[in-house]
Design a protein around this motif. Structure first.
Motif, PDB file in Angstrom:
ATOM      1  N   ASN A 221       0.794  -1.244   0.000  1.00 18.94           N
ATOM      2  CA  ASN A 221       0.000   0.000   0.000  1.00 18.94           C
ATOM      3  C   ASN A 221       0.819   1.283   0.000  1.00 18.94           C
ATOM      4  N   TYR A 223       2.818   3.210   2.008  1.00 20.21           N
ATOM      5  CA  TYR A 223       2.362   4.106   3.074  1.00 20.21           C
ATOM      6  C   TYR A 223       2.864   5.539   2.904  1.00 20.21           C
ATOM      7  N   ARG A 228      -1.840   4.783   3.608  1.00 16.15           N
ATOM      8  CA  ARG A 228      -2.584   3.573   3.950  1.00 16.15           C
ATOM      9  C   ARG A 228      -1.640   2.516   4.515  1.00 16.15           C
ATOM     10  N   LYS A 229      -2.016   1.897   5.621  1.00 18.54           N
ATOM     11  CA  LYS A 229      -1.265   0.763   6.144  1.00 18.54           C
ATOM     12  C   LYS A 229      -1.570  -0.477   5.301  1.00 18.54           C
ATOM     13  N   SER A 230      -0.791  -1.509   5.525  1.00 16.42           N
ATOM     14  CA  SER A 230      -0.855  -2.693   4.668  1.00 16.42           C
ATOM     15  C   SER A 230      -2.028  -3.610   5.021  1.00 16.42           C
ATOM     16  N   SER A 250       3.123  -0.998   8.283  1.00 12.35           N
ATOM     17  CA  SER A 250       3.314  -0.186   7.087  1.00 12.35           C
ATOM     18  C   SER A 250       4.325  -0.843   6.154  1.00 12.35           C
ATOM     19  N   CYS A 251       4.035  -0.804   4.852  1.00 13.62           N
ATOM     20  CA  CYS A 251       4.947  -1.346   3.834  1.00 13.62           C
ATOM     21  C   CYS A 251       5.308  -2.798   4.148  1.00 13.62           C
ATOM     22  N   ARG A 266       6.213  -6.679   9.419  1.00 16.30           N
ATOM     23  CA  ARG A 266       5.815  -5.278   9.462  1.00 16.30           C
ATOM     24  C   ARG A 266       7.086  -4.456   9.234  1.00 16.30           C
ATOM     25  N   GLU A 269       7.838  -0.836  10.759  1.00 15.03           N
ATOM     26  CA  GLU A 269       7.864  -0.951  12.223  1.00 15.03           C
ATOM     27  C   GLU A 269       8.996  -1.829  12.719  1.00 15.03           C
TER      28      GLU A 269
END
Length: 354
Positions: A221, A223, A228-230, A250-251, A266, A269
């Motif tokens: 997505n 970010y 947008r988060k995944s 994210s990503c 993630r 993160e």
């Protein structure tokens, strides 16, 4: 290839990202440019075993299991780790990896395009270069934004991150040098307006995994561009959407089912989550998961937006026991990790257990 000596041509380096290249990526396959440039790049690429163009030889930290045997794609080449040592088996930038029968398949970037290649695999090992060793090009002229690849039954599925789609090629192991436009079918998961990262529809589908009757596809997505988060998209075996599950990061990259739940990287993160709860810290941009019931392998790299910057720092693969106890690490100097596959028993393969 007689006498143990090999001669090879360099793989064309990946083209830099510029304003022109963004337009090129958007329109190339619409006008057949991918066929012309892809064929030219194919002619420049090697199909014979390379020497070892290390940016620095990978090395182990900690007490790794002696039987550990895996292959990883990096920003500098495909590396096999077995018998406690690394071997470079294909130079250049690579991404997706998968195994089928007696071949290892990979996506290799060649200039402005990419190709799907395969290398010999024998009883879970990559043979040493020599007589009979042969790299095969199965598909050429693909855009260079292909990420993870895998077989689902007899079809090789490629995740086309630029165009929000999956490209499906049947019986590819019996095909040599086929152009990308001759695919059997395209699964267009969301609208394709050819704007790539500039599109409000952009999803960057980067990972595919089949378990039982469900196909998992990771929507990264993008970010940074979309906010947008995944998500993880759950498809049936006809690639029809069943559900969308938030990845919680994210990503994100990769989906693998563990006995205790779904594992996901993630990436931003810098964690690995198990069923939505952070479980492990990756100490870098997490990308690459492999699991065989005994060992869990997690890849990570120092994140940089520009590709050239991604080779300034080390990437690494952390090795855990099945209960997530850390065992050790393999460090890849000046490389970023793209994908990982265990050479035997990898439960992250779409045809595992079939």
């Amino acid at each position: 290839m007689g006498g143990g000596r090999t001669r090879f041509r360099r793989v064309p380096p990946e083209a830099p990202r510029t304003r022109f290249s963004a337009r090129y990526d958007r329109f190339a396959d619409a006008f057949g440019v991918d066929r012309i440039v892809g064929r030219w790049e194919l002619a420049r690429a090697t199909d014979t075993p390379p020497p070892t163009p290390w940016n620095g030889t990978p090395y182990a930290v900690g007490d790794l299991p002696a039987e550990l045997s895996f292959v990883t794609s990096t920003s500098n080449g495909i590396v096999v780790w077995s018998d406690g040592r690394p071997r470079m088996i294909s130079p250049g930038r690579h991404f997706g990896l998968t195994l089928r029968g007696e071949r290892l398949y990979a996506f290799q970037i060649t200039g402005r395009h990419g190709r799907v290649i395969s290398l010999p695999l024998s009883a879970g090992h990559i043979p040493e270069p020599g007589t009979g060793w042969r790299m095969v090009t199965h598909l050429y002229g693909l855009n260079r934004w292909i990420h993870q690849i895998d077989f689902v039954d007899d079809e090789l599925i490629l995740t086309d991150t630029l165009r929000n789609r999956l490209l499906c090629y049947p019986a590819v192991e019996r095909t040599i040098g086929r152009h990308c436009s001759t695919r059997h079918r395209t699964i267009q998961l969301t609208p394709d307006d050819r704007k790539g990262r500039l599109s409000p529809h952009y999803r960057h589908f980067n990972s595919i995994y089949r378990n039982a009757d469900t196909i998992f596809v990771m929507a990264h997505n993008h970010y940074a561009g979309t906010g947008r988060k995944s998500d993880v998209w759950l498809l049936d075996e006809e690639f029809r959407l069943r559900d969308i599950v938030p990845a919680g990061g994210s990503c994100c990259h990769n989906v693998v089912l563990h006995e205790r739940g779904m594992l996901v990287c993630r990436s931003v993160e810098q964690t690995v989550a198990l069923d939505g709860v952070d479980l492990l810290t990756t100490e870098g941009f997490g990308r690459g998961l492999a699991y065989d019931g005994r060992h869990l392998l997690v890849g990570a790299s120092v994140f940089a937006e520009e590709y050239a910057d991604r080779d300034h720092d080390n990437g690494f693969i952390d090795v855990y026991a099945a209960d997530f106890t850390p065992l050790g690490r393999v460090v890849f100097p000046r490389s970023s990790i793209r994908d990982i596959r265990l050479l035997t028993g990898d439960r992250g393969l779409g045809n595992h257990g079939r």
